[in-house]
Design a protein around this motif. Structure first.
Motif, PDB file in Angstrom:
ATOM      1  N   MET A 175       0.842  -1.198   0.000  1.00 32.53           N
ATOM      2  CA  MET A 175       0.000   0.000   0.000  1.00 32.53           C
ATOM      3  C   MET A 175       0.881   1.253   0.000  1.00 32.53           C
ATOM      4  N   PRO A 176       0.619   2.203  -0.910  1.00 34.44           N
ATOM      5  CA  PRO A 176       1.434   3.427  -0.958  1.00 34.44           C
ATOM      6  C   PRO A 176       1.260   4.302   0.287  1.00 34.44           C
ATOM      7  N   ARG A 177       2.295   5.034   0.620  1.00 34.85           N
ATOM      8  CA  ARG A 177       2.237   6.011   1.700  1.00 34.85           C
ATOM      9  C   ARG A 177       2.023   7.399   1.116  1.00 34.85           C
ATOM     10  N   THR A 178       1.544   8.307   1.952  1.00 29.46           N
ATOM     11  CA  THR A 178       1.576   9.722   1.602  1.00 29.46           C
ATOM     12  C   THR A 178       2.943  10.278   2.002  1.00 29.46           C
ATOM     13  N   ILE A 179       3.282  11.474   1.520  1.00 32.08           N
ATOM     14  CA  ILE A 179       4.542  12.111   1.903  1.00 32.08           C
ATOM     15  C   ILE A 179       4.587  12.341   3.416  1.00 32.08           C
ATOM     16  N   ASP A 180       3.466  12.785   3.982  1.00 36.07           N
ATOM     17  CA  ASP A 180       3.420  13.006   5.436  1.00 36.07           C
ATOM     18  C   ASP A 180       3.674  11.713   6.196  1.00 36.07           C
ATOM     19  N   GLU A 181       3.121  10.606   5.712  1.00 36.85           N
ATOM     20  CA  GLU A 181       3.364   9.314   6.367  1.00 36.85           C
ATOM     21  C   GLU A 181       4.828   8.912   6.236  1.00 36.85           C
ATOM     22  N   GLY A 182       5.414   9.222   5.083  1.00 33.60           N
ATOM     23  CA  GLY A 182       6.826   8.915   4.893  1.00 33.60           C
ATOM     24  C   GLY A 182       7.703   9.629   5.905  1.00 33.60           C
ATOM     25  N   PHE A 183       7.427  10.923   6.129  1.00 33.65           N
ATOM     26  CA  PHE A 183       8.239  11.671   7.091  1.00 33.65           C
ATOM     27  C   PHE A 183       7.948  11.232   8.531  1.00 33.65           C
ATOM     28  N   LYS A 184       6.721  10.835   8.803  1.00 31.07           N
ATOM     29  CA  LYS A 184       6.413  10.325  10.142  1.00 31.07           C
ATOM     30  C   LYS A 184       7.220   9.061  10.429  1.00 31.07           C
ATOM     31  N   ASP A 185       7.269   8.149   9.468  1.00 26.51           N
ATOM     32  CA  ASP A 185       8.037   6.915   9.647  1.00 26.51           C
ATOM     33  C   ASP A 185       9.541   7.198   9.677  1.00 26.51           C
ATOM     34  N   PHE A 186       9.971   8.175   8.895  1.00 28.16           N
ATOM     35  CA  PHE A 186      11.386   8.550   8.872  1.00 28.16           C
ATOM     36  C   PHE A 186      11.822   9.087  10.232  1.00 28.16           C
ATOM     37  N   LEU A 187      10.953   9.886  10.863  1.00 25.10           N
ATOM     38  CA  LEU A 187      11.272  10.430  12.183  1.00 25.10           C
ATOM     39  C   LEU A 187      11.452   9.309  13.204  1.00 25.10           C
ATOM     40  N   THR A 188      10.618   8.284  13.117  1.00 30.91           N
ATOM     41  CA  THR A 188      10.761   7.135  14.012  1.00 30.91           C
ATOM     42  C   THR A 188      12.112   6.468  13.815  1.00 30.91           C
ATOM     43  N   LYS A 189      12.532   6.357  12.555  1.00 29.66           N
ATOM     44  CA  LYS A 189      13.828   5.747  12.253  1.00 29.66           C
ATOM     45  C   LYS A 189      14.986   6.580  12.796  1.00 29.66           C
ATOM     46  N   LEU A 190      14.853   7.886  12.753  1.00 28.10           N
ATOM     47  CA  LEU A 190      15.938   8.774  13.173  1.00 28.10           C
ATOM     48  C   LEU A 190      16.078   8.882  14.682  1.00 28.10           C
ATOM     49  N   THR A 191      14.996   8.637  15.414  1.00 30.71           N
ATOM     50  CA  THR A 191      14.990   8.837  16.862  1.00 30.71           C
ATOM     51  C   THR A 191      15.649   7.657  17.574  1.00 30.71           C
ATOM     52  N   PRO A 192      16.670   7.887  18.375  1.00 28.12           N
ATOM     53  CA  PRO A 192      17.342   6.777  19.073  1.00 28.12           C
ATOM     54  C   PRO A 192      16.374   5.992  19.945  1.00 28.12           C
ATOM     55  N   SER A 193      16.552   4.677  19.962  1.00 27.01           N
ATOM     56  CA  SER A 193      15.729   3.813  20.798  1.00 27.01           C
ATOM     57  C   SER A 193      16.112   3.977  22.260  1.00 27.01           C
ATOM     58  N   SER A 194      15.266   3.461  23.142  1.00 25.19           N
ATOM     59  CA  SER A 194      15.566   3.520  24.574  1.00 25.19           C
ATOM     60  C   SER A 194      16.849   2.754  24.883  1.00 25.19           C
ATOM     61  N   THR A 195      17.103   1.677  24.151  1.00 27.91           N
ATOM     62  CA  THR A 195      18.324   0.893  24.347  1.00 27.91           C
ATOM     63  C   THR A 195      19.551   1.723  23.998  1.00 27.91           C
ATOM     64  N   GLU A 196      19.464   2.450  22.880  1.00 31.94           N
ATOM     65  CA  GLU A 196      20.575   3.298  22.461  1.00 31.94           C
ATOM     66  C   GLU A 196      20.806   4.419  23.464  1.00 31.94           C
ATOM     67  N   THR A 197      19.727   4.998  23.964  1.00 30.09           N
ATOM     68  CA  THR A 197      19.837   6.075  24.942  1.00 30.09           C
ATOM     69  C   THR A 197      20.464   5.586  26.240  1.00 30.09           C
ATOM     70  N   GLU A 198      20.069   4.394  26.695  1.00 31.27           N
ATOM     71  CA  GLU A 198      20.631   3.849  27.926  1.00 31.27           C
ATOM     72  C   GLU A 198      22.108   3.495  27.755  1.00 31.27           C
ATOM     73  N   ALA A 199      22.468   2.986  26.564  1.00 34.28           N
ATOM     74  CA  ALA A 199      23.864   2.630  26.314  1.00 34.28           C
ATOM     75  C   ALA A 199      24.764   3.851  26.408  1.00 34.28           C
TER      76      ALA A 199
END
Length: 287
Positions: free
Chosen positions: A1-25
């Motif tokens: 299913m295609p995404r909208t541009i807004d959905e693409g940036f929403k998912d991209f932001l999730t990818k860019l944000t460090p996980s809790s594991t990365e933050t704790e490390a």
């Protein structure tokens, strides 16, 4: 299913944000560093600054920065950096401690999240924000205030319903994914200042507008919008400036092409241009 541009940036932001594991490390070596500085330099305050401290870090790329308020510093800031390096070298002999002005760098592993940088500072004022002298890389000292800078970014972020810090992440992602030798601090403060004069933030538009403005104004030196650090330079050398300008021209063309495709309702092509802008790291058009 295609995404909208807004959905693409929403998912991209999730990818860019460090996980809790990365933050704790990122916290794993803090106590040992802090104890070393207490024993050798009369540590008064030690806290996280930079991207991790301000909520604008990029997963996999941002290292960990601390400002150490120290009571025992020499008049020559270069000597202070070497003294701190020697003390940390003694505490962590197999780590490869180096000076990376204005900080001392401790690479505890191969990943960015395993690298800690300690910026030494001398407190010079505290009302309304703590202001410190930190090394200026020429043996002297220069003023900075992470508290004031964070407060400025936070104020603009709240003004725009918390859309400014994500925009900072999107611009920093361009820097990291394309190996652009431009200062992260410069980008952070410049994006915040840009947003401060805008009425609204739309990510796919403002990425193009921001990059275009940087290009059209020829990467100007930025007067600190928090009124603390004087002028903030985009790059550390002429070579880095020239490289950044070249990569910026390419980025502007790709962002413009992406938005032109969107305006023509060719969303798939728009995704392809955003993916080129982010060196094949942008989400796929198809979920």
């Amino acid at each position: 299913m295609p995404r909208t541009i807004d959905e693409g940036f929403k998912d991209f932001l999730t990818k860019l944000t460090p996980s809790s594991t990365e933050t704790e490390a990122a916290k794993s070596h803090r106590a040992s560093i802090e104890q070393c500085l207490k024993s050798n330099f009369n540590l008064l305050r030690f806290w996280r600054i930079g991207s991790f401290g301000n909520g604008t870090s990029i997963s996999g790329y941002s290292d960990i920065d601390y400002l150490a308020s120290l009571g025992d510093l020499t008049t020559n800031s270069n000597v202070s950096l070497q003294n701190i390096k020697a003390a940390l070298d003694n505490r962590f002999p197999n780590t490869g401690i180096t000076v990376r002005c204005p900080a001392v760098k401790a690479p505890f592993g191969y990943l960015a999240k395993e690298t800690t940088e300690i910026v030494p500072g001398r407190l010079i004022s505290w009302d309304p924000y703590y202001v410190y002298n930190i090394p200026d890389c020429n043996g002297e000292w220069m003023k900075t205030s992470p508290d004031a800078h964070n407060a400025y970014v936070r104020k603009v972020n709240e003004k725009h319903s918390r859309k400014v810090k994500p925009l900072i992440r999107f611009i920093k992602a361009w820097k990291y994914y394309n190996n652009v030798p431009i200062s992260s601090f410069y980008l952070e403060m410049r994006v915040a200042k840009y947003c401060d004069s805008e009425s609204s933030i739309i990510y796919w538009l403002d990425i193009e507008y921001f990059l275009t403005r940087m290009l059209n104004t020829y990467l100007p030196i930025l007067q600190d919008p928090a009124g603390i650090s004087g002028y903030i330079h985009p790059c550390s050398s002429q070579v880095n400036f020239d490289t950044t300008l070249s990569k910026l021209k390419t980025a502007v063309t790709r962002a413009q092409n992406a938005n032109n495709a969107k305006k023509s309702d060719d969303i798939k092509t728009a995704f392809e241009w955003w993916d080129k802008l982010y060196a094949n790291n942008f989400p796929s058009y198809y979920k």
